[in-house]
Write a protein that holds these residues in place. Structure first.
Motif, PDB file in Angstrom:
ATOM      1  N   ALA A 280       0.835  -1.212   0.000  1.00 40.03           N
ATOM      2  CA  ALA A 280       0.000   0.000   0.000  1.00 40.03           C
ATOM      3  C   ALA A 280       0.869   1.261   0.000  1.00 40.03           C
ATOM      4  O   ALA A 280       0.562   2.234  -0.696  1.00 40.03           O
TER       5      ALA A 280
ATOM      6  N   LEU B 252       3.882   1.659  -1.249  1.00 40.70           N
ATOM      7  CA  LEU B 252       4.465   1.877  -2.580  1.00 40.70           C
ATOM      8  C   LEU B 252       3.423   2.474  -3.532  1.00 40.70           C
ATOM      9  O   LEU B 252       3.708   3.401  -4.286  1.00 40.70           O
ATOM     10  N   MET B 253       2.202   1.932  -3.446  1.00 42.56           N
ATOM     11  CA  MET B 253       1.148   2.418  -4.353  1.00 42.56           C
ATOM     12  C   MET B 253       0.745   3.850  -4.022  1.00 42.56           C
ATOM     13  O   MET B 253       0.571   4.685  -4.914  1.00 42.56           O
ATOM     14  N   TRP B 254       0.644   4.161  -2.741  1.00 39.12           N
ATOM     15  CA  TRP B 254       0.296   5.539  -2.352  1.00 39.12           C
ATOM     16  C   TRP B 254       1.437   6.507  -2.656  1.00 39.12           C
ATOM     17  O   TRP B 254       1.208   7.679  -2.904  1.00 39.12           O
TER      18      TRP B 254
ATOM     19  N   VAL C  63       3.404   6.299  -5.301  1.00 36.21           N
ATOM     20  CA  VAL C  63       3.247   6.611  -6.735  1.00 36.21           C
ATOM     21  C   VAL C  63       2.095   7.610  -6.919  1.00 36.21           C
ATOM     22  O   VAL C  63       2.208   8.580  -7.671  1.00 36.21           O
ATOM     23  N   ASP C  64       1.014   7.375  -6.185  1.00 38.41           N
ATOM     24  CA  ASP C  64      -0.146   8.277  -6.233  1.00 38.41           C
ATOM     25  C   ASP C  64       0.272   9.692  -5.817  1.00 38.41           C
ATOM     26  O   ASP C  64      -0.137  10.679  -6.442  1.00 38.41           O
TER      27      ASP C  64
END
Lengths: 102, 134
Positions: free
Chosen positions: A38, A40-42, A44-45
Motif C-alpha cells: 500500500a 508503494l502504491m500511495w 506513486v499516487d
C-alpha cells in the motif's frame, strides 16, 4: 498523511518481523506485505498528485489533513483485521486444533 | 478513480503463476520444501512470486478501501462511479494507464529488488556451505 501513517506501520511491522525471523509464527510478514504494498502504491499516487498540484500538495487544508489521518488509521486497522483473520484461519500455533481435540 | 485495477490484474496473474509453478515444483521434486526453504537455503521461485502477489493484493486492497472512502467505488452496478458516463470513463482509463501502471511497475521493481537481495544471500549461503564441506 495516509502515506505517512502506512509507511510508519510498515516500518514497525518490519522491525517486529525481523525480531522474530525466521520463524514468523505470528505471520507478521503478511502485515509487512500489506503495508509495504500500500505504501508503494500511495507513494506513486503522491508523485502524480505532486506533479499535478505542485506546492499545494504540501499545504493541505485542515479538513483534508484530518480526513487523510482518519483514512490512514482506518487503512492500518483494516490491514490488522485482514492479518487477524488470516492468523485465525491458518492457526499456525494449532491453538484451535488442540482445543477441538480436547 | 480506478487505478488499483491494474495492480489487481497483475496480482491475479502472479497468483495463478505461483500456483502453477508450485504444482510443477512439487511434481518434479526439484526443491525439498521445508517452509519454503530447502536444505541449501534456496527459496523456491513459487514462494518468491507469492511475495509479489502478496504485495499487490495487500496494496490494492487498502487502495480499494481508499477509493471506497472517497466514494469512487459503489456497492452496486457499475461499481465504479467513473464508469457512469463516457467522459469520466475516459478519465478513468487515463488514470489507469498512468497511475495504475506506475503503481504496478513500482511494486514489481521493489519485488525485483527483493529477488536480487535474496539471490545474494542464497549465493553467500551456498559459498559458506561449500567452504564448510571442504
Amino acid at each position: 498523511m495516509t502515506l505517512l501513517i502506512t509507511i510508519i506501520a510498515a516500518i514497525i511491522c518490519t522491525i517486529i518481523w525481523y525480531k522474530t525471523a525466521p520463524q514468523d509464527k505470528m505471520k507478521i510478514s503478511v502485515l509487512c506485505f500489506i503495508y509495504w504494498g500500500a505504501s508503494l502504491m500511495w507513494f506513486v499516487d503522491a508523485i502524480f498528485e505532486y506533479a499535478e498540484f505542485r506546492e499545494k500538495f504540501f499545504t493541505p487544508s485542515l479538513y483534508e489533513m484530518v480526513n487523510d489521518t482518519f483514512l490512514g488509521v482506518s487503512a492500518v486497522a483494516l490491514g490488522l483485521v485482514v492479518w487477524i483473520a488470516k492468523l485465525l484461519i491458518t492457526d499456525p500455533k494449532h491453538i484451535f486444533k488442540r482445543r477441538f481435540k480436547q | 478513480m480506478a487505478c488499483f485495477i491494474v495492480p489487481v490484474a497483475e496480482a491475479v496473474i502472479s497468483t495463478v503463476t505461483a500456483h502453477i509453478l508450485e504444482k510443477k515444483e512439487k511434481k518434479s521434486d526439484r526443491v525439498q520444501k521445508v517452509s519454503g526453504i530447502d536444505s541449501s537455503f534456496k527459496i523456491c521461485f513459487s514462494k518468491k512470486i507469492k511475495w509479489l502477489s502478496k504485495l499487490l493484493w495487500g496494496g490494492s486492497f487498502l487502495l480499494a478501501f481508499e477509493h471506497l472512502w472517497h466514494g469512487e467505488i459503489k456497492p452496486f452496478f457499475p461499481f465504479l462511479t467513473a464508469a457512469k458516463n463516457s467522459e469520466s470513463f475516459s478519465d478513468m482509463l487515463y488514470e489507469m494507464s498512468t497511475v495504475g501502471i506506475g503503481m504496478a511497475f513500482t511494486v514489481t521493481v521493489a519485488w525485483i529488488g527483493m529477488l536480487i537481495v535474496s539471490g545474494i544471500f542464497e549465493k553467500h549461503q551456498k559459498v559458506q556451505e561449500m567452504r564448510e564441506m571442504i
